[in-house]
Design a protein around this motif. Structure first.
Motif, PDB file in Angstrom:
ATOM      1  N   LEU A  70      48.484  36.249  -2.873  1.00  0.00           N
ATOM      2  CA  LEU A  70      47.921  37.202  -1.918  1.00  0.00           C
ATOM      3  C   LEU A  70      48.305  36.826  -0.488  1.00  0.00           C
ATOM      4  CD1 LEU A  70      44.361  37.487  -3.453  1.00  0.00           C
ATOM      5  CD2 LEU A  70      46.197  39.163  -3.613  1.00  0.00           C
ATOM      6  N   GLU A  71      48.360  37.827   0.368  1.00  0.00           N
ATOM      7  CA  GLU A  71      48.542  37.589   1.795  1.00  0.00           C
ATOM      8  C   GLU A  71      47.138  37.390   2.367  1.00  0.00           C
ATOM      9  OE1 GLU A  71      51.024  39.424   5.566  1.00  0.00           O
ATOM     10  OE2 GLU A  71      50.874  40.568   3.710  1.00  0.00           O
ATOM     11  N   VAL A  72      46.881  36.209   2.898  1.00  0.00           N
ATOM     12  CA  VAL A  72      45.540  35.840   3.352  1.00  0.00           C
ATOM     13  C   VAL A  72      45.507  35.784   4.870  1.00  0.00           C
ATOM     14  CG1 VAL A  72      43.731  34.088   3.272  1.00  0.00           C
ATOM     15  CG2 VAL A  72      45.136  34.513   1.242  1.00  0.00           C
ATOM     16  N   PHE A  73      44.574  36.547   5.443  1.00  0.00           N
ATOM     17  CA  PHE A  73      44.341  36.546   6.882  1.00  0.00           C
ATOM     18  C   PHE A  73      43.024  35.821   7.111  1.00  0.00           C
ATOM     19  CE2 PHE A  73      47.128  40.012   5.979  1.00  0.00           C
ATOM     20  CZ  PHE A  73      48.043  39.983   7.018  1.00  0.00           C
ATOM     21  N   LEU A  74      43.094  34.694   7.760  1.00  0.00           N
ATOM     22  CA  LEU A  74      41.934  33.844   7.996  1.00  0.00           C
ATOM     23  C   LEU A  74      41.455  34.077   9.425  1.00  0.00           C
ATOM     24  CD1 LEU A  74      40.078  31.639   6.963  1.00  0.00           C
ATOM     25  CD2 LEU A  74      41.835  29.961   7.557  1.00  0.00           C
ATOM     26  N   VAL A  75      40.265  34.637   9.561  1.00  0.00           N
ATOM     27  CA  VAL A  75      39.725  35.030  10.865  1.00  0.00           C
ATOM     28  C   VAL A  75      39.036  33.813  11.489  1.00  0.00           C
ATOM     29  CG1 VAL A  75      38.371  36.743  12.120  1.00  0.00           C
ATOM     30  CG2 VAL A  75      39.398  37.338   9.894  1.00  0.00           C
TER      31      VAL A  75
END
Length: 131
Positions: A70-75
Motif C-alpha cells: 500500500l501507499e502509506v501517507f503518515l500524517v
C-alpha cells in the motif's frame, strides 16, 4: 484500540464511525485480519495513518501496510508518542521505509484539490483555525 483494557475511543470519533467498522485489537499492529480483509475487499491502494503511539502501534501498523504494497501517507502532526524523541525516531524510520510523511494541512488541501471544491471554504477556515 483495546476497549476492554483501555476503554472506548473518544466519543467524537465514535460518532463518526459505524459500529461494525470498529475492531478491537490486542496487537500493537492495527493491521489485524478484519482490517486487512476490509482493505482487500475495498481494493484500497492508499492509506492515511494517524494516531498514537507513533513508536509502537503506528510503527508496526505502517510497516505492515507497506509490506502489503500500500501507499502509506503518515500524517506527522496527527501522530503522538510518549516523547518527541520517540516520535521523531519512528517518523524518520518509517519515512526511510517508504511511508510518505505529510501534515494535516497538506492532506486537507489535497482532498479539496481546487478552490472551487464545495468543501474548500470549510477546509480553508479549518486550516486558518489550526494555524
Amino acid at each position: 484500540q483495546y476497549p476492554k483494557g483501555l476503554g472506548r475511543s473518544d466519543d467524537r470519533l465514535l460518532e463518526l464511525i459505524e459500529e461494525d467498522k470498529i475492531f478491537a485489537k490486542s496487537l500493537f499492529d492495527a493491521a489485524i485480519p478484519e482490517v486487512v480483509d476490509f482493505i482487500e475487499k475495498k481494493e484500497i491502494k492508499k492509506v492515511l495513518v494517524v494516531g498514537a503511539e507513533g513508536h509502537v502501534c503506528i510503527y508496526q501498523t505502517v510497516r505492515s501496510l507497506l509490506d502489503m504494497g500500500l501507499e502509506v501517507f503518515l500524517v506527522e502532526d496527527a501522530v503522538s508518542s510518549f516523547t518527541e524523541d520517540l516520535k521523531a525516531t519512528a517518523l524518520s524510520s518509517l519515512g526511510q521505509m517508504g511511508a510518505v510523511l505529510v501534515n494535516t494541512e497538506m492532506v486537507l488541501f489535497d482532498i479539496a484539490r481546487d478552490s472551487k471544491d464545495p468543501h474548500f471554504k470549510f477546509i480553508s477556515n479549518l486550516v486558518k483555525s489550526l494555524r
